[in-house]
Design a protein around this motif. Sequence first.
Motif, PDB file in Angstrom:
ATOM      1  N   MET A   1       0.850  -1.184   0.000  1.00  0.00           N
ATOM      2  CA  MET A   1       0.000   0.000   0.000  1.00  0.00           C
ATOM      3  C   MET A   1       0.890   1.240   0.000  1.00  0.00           C
ATOM      4  O   MET A   1       1.803   1.352   0.806  1.00  0.00           O
ATOM      5  CB  MET A   1      -0.904  -0.019   1.228  1.00  0.00           C
ATOM      6  CG  MET A   1      -1.767   1.209   1.420  1.00  0.00           C
ATOM      7  SD  MET A   1      -2.923   1.634   0.123  1.00  0.00           S
ATOM      8  CE  MET A   1      -3.866   0.153  -0.032  1.00  0.00           C
ATOM      9  N   ALA A   2       0.594   2.125  -0.926  1.00  0.00           N
ATOM     10  CA  ALA A   2       1.360   3.369  -1.026  1.00  0.00           C
ATOM     11  C   ALA A   2       1.093   4.243   0.197  1.00  0.00           C
ATOM     12  O   ALA A   2       0.005   4.245   0.753  1.00  0.00           O
ATOM     13  CB  ALA A   2       0.971   4.120  -2.292  1.00  0.00           C
ATOM     14  N   GLN A   3       2.113   4.960   0.615  1.00  0.00           N
ATOM     15  CA  GLN A   3       1.954   5.902   1.713  1.00  0.00           C
ATOM     16  C   GLN A   3       1.115   7.083   1.240  1.00  0.00           C
ATOM     17  O   GLN A   3       1.136   7.443   0.071  1.00  0.00           O
ATOM     18  CB  GLN A   3       3.331   6.384   2.193  1.00  0.00           C
ATOM     19  CG  GLN A   3       4.166   5.287   2.814  1.00  0.00           C
ATOM     20  CD  GLN A   3       3.512   4.708   4.059  1.00  0.00           C
ATOM     21  OE1 GLN A   3       3.072   5.436   4.943  1.00  0.00           O
ATOM     22  NE2 GLN A   3       3.428   3.398   4.120  1.00  0.00           N
ATOM     23  N   TYR A   4       0.422   7.696   2.169  1.00  0.00           N
ATOM     24  CA  TYR A   4      -0.466   8.815   1.845  1.00  0.00           C
ATOM     25  C   TYR A   4       0.228   9.884   1.014  1.00  0.00           C
ATOM     26  O   TYR A   4      -0.342  10.394   0.050  1.00  0.00           O
ATOM     27  CB  TYR A   4      -1.028   9.408   3.142  1.00  0.00           C
ATOM     28  CG  TYR A   4      -1.689  10.741   2.936  1.00  0.00           C
ATOM     29  CD1 TYR A   4      -2.907  10.824   2.273  1.00  0.00           C
ATOM     30  CD2 TYR A   4      -1.083  11.910   3.368  1.00  0.00           C
ATOM     31  CE1 TYR A   4      -3.515  12.043   2.063  1.00  0.00           C
ATOM     32  CE2 TYR A   4      -1.691  13.139   3.162  1.00  0.00           C
ATOM     33  CZ  TYR A   4      -2.893  13.202   2.511  1.00  0.00           C
ATOM     34  OH  TYR A   4      -3.489  14.400   2.301  1.00  0.00           O
ATOM     35  N   ALA A   5       1.459  10.221   1.349  1.00  0.00           N
ATOM     36  CA  ALA A   5       2.179  11.285   0.636  1.00  0.00           C
ATOM     37  C   ALA A   5       2.353  10.962  -0.845  1.00  0.00           C
ATOM     38  O   ALA A   5       2.518  11.864  -1.660  1.00  0.00           O
ATOM     39  CB  ALA A   5       3.537  11.527   1.279  1.00  0.00           C
TER      40      ALA A   5
END
Length: 110
Positions: A1-5
């Motif tokens: 899962m990609a980080q929010y940033a």
Amino acid sequence: MAQYAEWSEFEIQRRARRLKALRSALRLRILAALAEAESNVGDLEQHLHVSQPLISWHLNQLRQAGFVEAHRMGREMWYRVRPEMFRALVADLESLLGFSLCEDSGKNRD
């Protein structure tokens, strides 16, 4: 899962639409009923005491958000919850908030 940033504006909007799909009390009641057992609109109508057109409309919203899937059995559509979408939602919230939501399970938070 990609980080929010790392989320694109499109990804942020898509996640916001998913959360918006859960803001209805009736949709939450539908999800709770479907979590107990796969169901059709008629069964949900009797269980929730809400009109068939209203249930169908809310089921469509939940399907578009990915929380519910449907399959045809004979002449009827049957609906079920997609647990993997709720796991993804939790992962998204953890990425957004920067901490695990399950880490402190069983502990009281101040």
